[in-house]
Design a protein around this motif. Structure first.
Motif, PDB file in Angstrom:
ATOM      1  N   ALA A  79       0.765  -1.274  -0.016  1.00  0.00           N
ATOM      2  CA  ALA A  79      -0.130  -0.079  -0.071  1.00  0.00           C
ATOM      3  C   ALA A  79       0.787   1.322  -0.089  1.00  0.00           C
ATOM      4  O   ALA A  79       0.495   2.247  -0.774  1.00  0.00           O
ATOM      5  CB  ALA A  79      -0.898  -0.134   1.153  1.00  0.00           C
ATOM      6  N   ILE A  80       1.984   1.326   0.908  1.00  0.00           N
ATOM      7  CA  ILE A  80       2.726   2.340   0.877  1.00  0.00           C
ATOM      8  C   ILE A  80       3.474   2.689  -0.452  1.00  0.00           C
ATOM      9  O   ILE A  80       3.664   3.700  -0.906  1.00  0.00           O
ATOM     10  CB  ILE A  80       3.724   2.176   2.189  1.00  0.00           C
ATOM     11  N   THR A  81       3.961   1.423  -0.851  1.00  0.00           N
ATOM     12  CA  THR A  81       4.987   1.808  -2.146  1.00  0.00           C
ATOM     13  C   THR A  81       3.879   2.140  -3.385  1.00  0.00           C
ATOM     14  O   THR A  81       4.366   2.948  -3.971  1.00  0.00           O
ATOM     15  CB  THR A  81       5.594   0.408  -2.541  1.00  0.00           C
ATOM     16  N   ALA A  82       2.907   1.455  -3.499  1.00  0.00           N
ATOM     17  CA  ALA A  82       1.933   1.956  -4.674  1.00  0.00           C
ATOM     18  C   ALA A  82       1.404   3.402  -4.508  1.00  0.00           C
ATOM     19  O   ALA A  82       1.371   3.968  -5.428  1.00  0.00           O
ATOM     20  CB  ALA A  82       0.695   0.903  -4.492  1.00  0.00           C
ATOM     21  N   SER A  83       1.105   3.847  -3.226  1.00  0.00           N
ATOM     22  CA  SER A  83       0.767   5.109  -3.125  1.00  0.00           C
ATOM     23  C   SER A  83       1.940   6.123  -3.366  1.00  0.00           C
ATOM     24  O   SER A  83       1.692   7.164  -4.296  1.00  0.00           O
ATOM     25  CB  SER A  83       0.492   5.357  -1.469  1.00  0.00           C
TER      26      SER A  83
ATOM     27  N   LEU B 111      -3.241  11.954  -9.213  1.00  0.00           N
ATOM     28  CA  LEU B 111      -3.745  10.602  -8.951  1.00  0.00           C
ATOM     29  C   LEU B 111      -4.070  10.572  -7.888  1.00  0.00           C
ATOM     30  O   LEU B 111      -3.505  10.992  -6.778  1.00  0.00           O
ATOM     31  CB  LEU B 111      -2.700   9.666  -9.537  1.00  0.00           C
ATOM     32  N   PRO B 112      -5.325   9.613  -7.210  1.00  0.00           N
ATOM     33  CA  PRO B 112      -5.759   9.312  -5.983  1.00  0.00           C
ATOM     34  C   PRO B 112      -4.613   8.106  -5.484  1.00  0.00           C
ATOM     35  O   PRO B 112      -5.039   7.061  -5.369  1.00  0.00           O
ATOM     36  CB  PRO B 112      -7.141   8.839  -6.109  1.00  0.00           C
TER      37      PRO B 112
ATOM     38  N   SER C  81       2.390   6.276  -7.327  1.00  0.00           N
ATOM     39  CA  SER C  81       1.244   6.742  -8.107  1.00  0.00           C
ATOM     40  C   SER C  81       1.390   8.491  -7.702  1.00  0.00           C
ATOM     41  O   SER C  81       1.342   9.393  -8.541  1.00  0.00           O
ATOM     42  CB  SER C  81       0.146   6.632  -7.756  1.00  0.00           C
ATOM     43  N   LYS C  82       1.918   8.792  -6.554  1.00  0.00           N
ATOM     44  CA  LYS C  82       2.125  10.035  -6.325  1.00  0.00           C
ATOM     45  C   LYS C  82       3.239  10.793  -7.184  1.00  0.00           C
ATOM     46  O   LYS C  82       3.125  11.786  -7.457  1.00  0.00           O
ATOM     47  CB  LYS C  82       2.250  10.264  -4.825  1.00  0.00           C
ATOM     48  N   ARG C  83       4.203   9.993  -7.290  1.00  0.00           N
ATOM     49  CA  ARG C  83       5.596  10.298  -7.883  1.00  0.00           C
ATOM     50  C   ARG C  83       5.281  10.742  -9.559  1.00  0.00           C
ATOM     51  O   ARG C  83       5.492  11.380 -10.132  1.00  0.00           O
ATOM     52  CB  ARG C  83       6.499   9.331  -7.784  1.00  0.00           C
TER      53      ARG C  83
END
Length: 582
Positions: free
Chosen positions: A192-196, A206-207, A199-201
């Motif tokens: 969850a942390i890595t995917a967030s 993006l949500p 996607s933010k990068r």
């Protein structure tokens, strides 16, 4: 008539401007906001010690009321991280978490918070938020971030911990259970942390948290996490939130009041700060008192609609603005989308792993800490550093509401300490081209007149500053015994209370007894009016007040000084000085 109505119903000012184009923009912004608030609402409910559905309930009613009755077109109100941890801290000191009484007490706290905010707004006390310095908020939110992270780490590593433990006890229990770590839970949290973060990068639009939740749910499904001891959030009840009745017993209200007041002020500070930050981008004017009313009404009504105490959300407000929202109708659309999810997809959260929520909350906690301003404060400001560290440490080790009060008290003490010691600076002419330009003697290495000394007071004359000002004036008089006329430059004096007026009168009398005189130069009209109202202006006499240094110098040198002190003087630093050197 319209102006009076707009104060009660501010939406009548912008509602006529709603059209097909704004509705489309608001619809898309609302959909984006709903996607963002889904994981956040659930996360903040867990932080507040409540079942997941209450985070979604709060995201339905509260944002609409705050947006329609506030002044900001883009700020989104609802569940917030720092507010949620305070809700947990305040209520858990009175009622045990996990009980039906805890939930009803949360609604009581929410009602109290709303009524306090509403009362402050109706009393037009919008300036009250200025008494909480930004340093206090930074220190508190940093401590709250650490508390939030501590509360979620057991979910991340898949172990059970006792509720309502102190900061130290929680870490001791966590370290004790570290060997029992469920590595499947840890894998899901890291996913969850890595995917967030990825996607933010890729794009800030993006949500990120929602994408992180989806990735974690996918991993949980692939590894069959339920059979490996991984806990899930569980499905939320379908349908509309039921109407709730807060517990209004006198004993509970009395126990919750200190926390409610602190929480009300903290919520207002966050909301007004966020609204102002967004307004810098939108160019909109924010009315502090109206925001108070909007926040108060939202929390008051929300307490009867299964909502817990809320405030502005910087993340969701920024997303709302970036998504193209034009009016507060975007908040209404977001609430409708959340409501539709509750009605038709309530089982969606049943597939949401608890470690994924824990990982998402760790990111939220990390983002709560204002590293830039903390470094600046620690490096350059000693008094603010004390306030920052004290508030931070108090947040960790004492009740959260008292940590807020302690930070506010320290800020006020620091302010009073600074204002009680206004600078009293010797000034002398640096330039005589247009008019006498008086500047700091020490900074510019200027020569002073032996007979006429100018002192500039940078601060107001009130009871707390009188002794310090007299001490500084006495030092100058001791260092210049030949001075027969003391002129106080009062351009930096904003107000004079009765103690300050009496100080001026006493100083004039002492100087006269020693054969000297006192004059006030560049006194503001408002300060002069205060001397008049106190009766001191008449006692000081009209020839004690001068608009400019040149007016004073012309009056003095043309009269008594020309025939006395000026004779034989070779300094001649004023353009009014006699040309004849005697």
């Amino acid at each position: 008539m319209l102006n009076a109505l707009s104060k009660l119903f501010p939406f009548i000012l912008w509602l006529p401007r709603v059209n097909g184009s704004t509705l489309l923009s608001d619809l898309m912004a609302g959909l984006t906001g709903a996607i963002v608030v889904l994981p956040q609402g659930i996360a903040y409910a867990l932080i507040a010690g409540l079942p997941a559905q209450y985070g979604l309930y709060t995201a339905i009613v509260v944002p609409v009321l705050a947006s329609f009755f506030g002044s900001s077109k883009h700020m989104i109100t609802g569940p917030a991280a720092a507010i949620s941890i305070v809700v947990m801290g305040v209520v858990s000191n009175v009622v045990s978490p996990g009980t039906p009484e805890f939930i009803s007490s949360v609604f009581t706290l929410t009602l109290m918070v709303g009524l306090i905010q509403l009362a402050l707004g109706m009393a037009r006390m919008g300036g009250l938020v200025n008494f909480i310095s930004h340093t206090v908020v930074i220190g508190f939110t940093s401590g709250a971030a650490l508390l939030i992270a501590t509360s979620q780490l057991p979910h991340v590593i898949g172990v059970h911990s006792g509720r309502n433990q102190g900061f130290v006890d929680s870490w001791a229990a966590l370290l004790d259970k570290l060997p029992e770590t469920n590595y499947w839970s840890l894998l899901i949290a890291l996913t969850a942390i890595t995917a967030s973060l990825i996607s933010k990068r890729i794009s800030s639009k993006l949500p990120a948290m929602f994408i992180g939740m989806l990735a974690a749910m996918l991993v949980a499904w692939l590894v069959d996490a339920g059979d490996k001891g991984v806990s899930f959030v569980g499905a939320v009840p379908a349908g509309l939130p039921e109407l709730t009745v807060p517990n209004l017993s006198f004993g509970l209200i009395s126990d919750l009041f200190p926390g409610a007041f602190a929480l009300a002020i903290l919520g207002l500070v966050e909301a007004v700060s966020i609204a102002r930050a967004i307004s810098l981008k939108s160019g909109q004017r924010i009315v502090g008192n109206q925001e108070f009313i909007g926040q108060g009404l939202a929390n008051t009504v929300g307490s009867f609609c299964a909502s817990f105490a809320s405030s502005g959300s910087f993340t969701r407000s920024g997303v709302n603005f970036d998504a193209g929202a034009k009016t507060p109708v975007a908040a209404l659309f977001a609430s409708v989308f959340v409501l539709l999810i509750l009605l038709f997809l309530p089982e969606m959260t049943a597939y949401l792993p608890l470690p994924a929520m824990g990982g998402a909350v760790l990111l939220i906690a990390w983002n709560l800490i204002d590293y830039h301003h903390i470094k600046t404060i620690l490096r350059f400001n000693r008094s603010e550093t004390i306030v920052l560290l004290t508030t931070f440490i108090a947040t960790l080790f004492v009740q959260l509401e008292f940590a807020i009060y302690l930070g506010v008290i320290l800020s006020i003490i620091g302010y009073l300490k600074r204002t009680s010691k206004p600078r009293v600076i010797a000034v002398a002419p640096r330039s005589l081209e247009a008019s006498t330009d008086l500047r700091n003697v020490e900074r510019f290495h200027l020569t002073q007149c032996p007979a006429i000394r100018f002192l500039r007071i940078d601060g107001s004359l009130f009871f707390g500053a009188v002794d310090n000002i007299l001490d500084e004036i006495e030092k100058f008089r001791t260092s210049a015994p030949e001075c027969t006329h003391l002129a106080l430059c009062c351009s930096g004096v904003n107000f004079i209370d009765l103690s300050g007026a009496q100080m001026l009168l006493d100083l004039k009398r002492r100087l006269q007894e020693q054969g000297g005189r006192l004059s006030l130069v560049q006194l503001k009209n408002t300060a002069f009016d205060e001397l008049v109202s106190s009766g001191v202006a008449g006692m000081l006499e009209t020839d004690s007040f001068y608009q400019t240094p040149d007016d004073l110098l012309a009056a003095l040198i043309d009269s008594e000084f020309k025939s006395m002190q000026c004779t034989g003087c070779a300094i001649r630093i004023f353009k009014q000085c006699p040309k004849d050197r005697g």
